[in-house]
Design a protein around this motif. Structure first.
Motif, PDB file in Angstrom:
ATOM      1  N   LEU A 196     -40.399 -16.948  -3.745  1.00 40.63           N
ATOM      2  CA  LEU A 196     -40.324 -18.398  -3.842  1.00 40.63           C
ATOM      3  C   LEU A 196     -39.104 -18.723  -4.699  1.00 40.63           C
ATOM      4  O   LEU A 196     -39.068 -18.375  -5.874  1.00 40.63           O
ATOM      5  N   MET A 213     -37.374 -21.484  -6.453  1.00 41.13           N
ATOM      6  CA  MET A 213     -37.754 -22.834  -6.899  1.00 41.13           C
ATOM      7  C   MET A 213     -36.605 -23.518  -7.626  1.00 41.13           C
ATOM      8  O   MET A 213     -36.089 -23.003  -8.622  1.00 41.13           O
ATOM      9  N   ASP A 214     -36.239 -24.685  -7.153  1.00 36.95           N
ATOM     10  CA  ASP A 214     -35.248 -25.537  -7.805  1.00 36.95           C
ATOM     11  C   ASP A 214     -35.919 -26.195  -9.001  1.00 36.95           C
ATOM     12  O   ASP A 214     -36.881 -26.946  -8.851  1.00 36.95           O
ATOM     13  N   ARG A 239     -40.504 -35.048  -6.088  1.00 37.90           N
ATOM     14  CA  ARG A 239     -39.903 -33.877  -5.439  1.00 37.90           C
ATOM     15  C   ARG A 239     -40.458 -32.585  -6.022  1.00 37.90           C
ATOM     16  O   ARG A 239     -40.815 -31.661  -5.297  1.00 37.90           O
ATOM     17  N   ALA A 299     -42.833 -29.756  -4.320  1.00 42.50           N
ATOM     18  CA  ALA A 299     -42.431 -28.340  -4.270  1.00 42.50           C
ATOM     19  C   ALA A 299     -43.517 -27.454  -4.870  1.00 42.50           C
ATOM     20  O   ALA A 299     -43.849 -26.402  -4.306  1.00 42.50           O
ATOM     21  N   GLN A 300     -44.082 -27.867  -6.005  1.00 40.78           N
ATOM     22  CA  GLN A 300     -45.158 -27.086  -6.613  1.00 40.78           C
ATOM     23  C   GLN A 300     -46.400 -27.065  -5.710  1.00 40.78           C
ATOM     24  O   GLN A 300     -47.044 -26.025  -5.573  1.00 40.78           O
ATOM     25  N   ALA A 329     -46.435 -27.311  -2.444  1.00 40.48           N
ATOM     26  CA  ALA A 329     -46.129 -26.416  -1.321  1.00 40.48           C
ATOM     27  C   ALA A 329     -46.256 -24.959  -1.753  1.00 40.48           C
ATOM     28  O   ALA A 329     -46.797 -24.128  -1.015  1.00 40.48           O
ATOM     29  N   ALA A 330     -45.765 -24.645  -2.944  1.00 40.88           N
ATOM     30  CA  ALA A 330     -45.858 -23.273  -3.451  1.00 40.88           C
ATOM     31  C   ALA A 330     -47.319 -22.873  -3.661  1.00 40.88           C
ATOM     32  O   ALA A 330     -47.710 -21.744  -3.348  1.00 40.88           O
ATOM     33  N   LEU A 354     -38.631 -18.321   0.551  1.00 47.32           N
ATOM     34  CA  LEU A 354     -39.102 -19.685   0.726  1.00 47.32           C
ATOM     35  C   LEU A 354     -38.377 -20.503  -0.334  1.00 47.32           C
ATOM     36  O   LEU A 354     -38.674 -20.387  -1.528  1.00 47.32           O
ATOM     37  N   LEU A 409     -37.469 -23.874  -2.146  1.00 45.20           N
ATOM     38  CA  LEU A 409     -38.026 -25.206  -2.397  1.00 45.20           C
ATOM     39  C   LEU A 409     -37.035 -25.964  -3.273  1.00 45.20           C
ATOM     40  O   LEU A 409     -36.935 -25.736  -4.475  1.00 45.20           O
ATOM     41  N   SER A 410     -36.277 -26.869  -2.648  1.00 37.25           N
ATOM     42  CA  SER A 410     -35.158 -27.530  -3.327  1.00 37.25           C
ATOM     43  C   SER A 410     -34.849 -28.858  -2.646  1.00 37.25           C
ATOM     44  O   SER A 410     -35.184 -29.068  -1.482  1.00 37.25           O
ATOM     45  N   ASP A 411     -34.141 -29.725  -3.374  1.00 38.57           N
ATOM     46  CA  ASP A 411     -33.629 -30.941  -2.745  1.00 38.57           C
ATOM     47  C   ASP A 411     -32.297 -30.668  -2.072  1.00 38.57           C
ATOM     48  O   ASP A 411     -31.714 -31.541  -1.445  1.00 38.57           O
TER      49      ASP A 411
END
Length: 173
Positions: A74, A76-77, A86, A90-91, A93-94, A164, A166-168
């Motif tokens: 994962l 993660m941004d 946002r 993301a959290q 989804a994770a 995976l 997860l970011s803008d």
């Protein structure tokens, strides 16, 4: 079930399965086939055809010894641009991923903002992954490209590896 490798994605003869990963071994190929949930397979009856010709095959469940290791990182941004909805999305989804990923998949976490950090090496410990996820803090800048590169390295070089992200989606480094 017969497995037929074609020029495009390979499908099992019944159409309900797909080839997720292929890797060479000293003895031939190791092929990971993903099946629909609840599918029953007679492992002794599995056959493989390559280029229309029968190939010698042994079928084992993915979780058995000697099976293909599966790893997901994962990425993660944790930059300030993710603040609010946002980052919460993301959290979430994770967390959903951690709740649904098969037990034998190793999961690691790489974070990226001003710096890139291996927050969690690949592990089967989902509780530890949730603890790391819940403790993430936002900071300035976004090193998206370096984060993805580091996550790919963290995934290793063997087996099925997945990122995976997860970011803008905007790199500011």
């Amino acid at each position: 079930a017969a497995l037929v490798l074609l020029g495009g994605p390979a499908l099992a003869a019944d159409g309900g399965a797909s080839v997720s990963h292929v890797e060479p071994t000293p003895d031939g190929l190791r092929i990971l086939v993903s099946l629909p949930e609840g599918a029953k397979v007679d492992l002794d009856a599995v056959t493989v055809k390559i280029a229309g010709k029968d190939a010698v095959a042994t079928a084992t469940p993915a979780g058995d010894e000697g099976a293909i290791r599966r790893t997901t990182i994962l990425a993660m941004d944790t930059s300030n641009s993710m603040k609010g909805a946002r980052f919460e999305a993301a959290q979430a989804a994770a967390r959903t991923f951690l709740d649904t990923v098969p037990e034998d998949v190793y999961v690691g976490i790489t974070t990226f903002a001003d710096e890139v950090t291996q927050a969690l090496p690949p592990t089967l410990d989902r509780d530890r992954a949730r603890t790391v996820l819940d403790g993430l803090q936002l900071t300035r800048r976004t090193s998206l490209y370096n984060g993805v590169i580091t996550a790919a390295k963290q995934a290793g070089t063997q087996g099925q590896r997945t990122l995976l992200v997860l970011s803008d989606g905007k790199d500011t480094s």
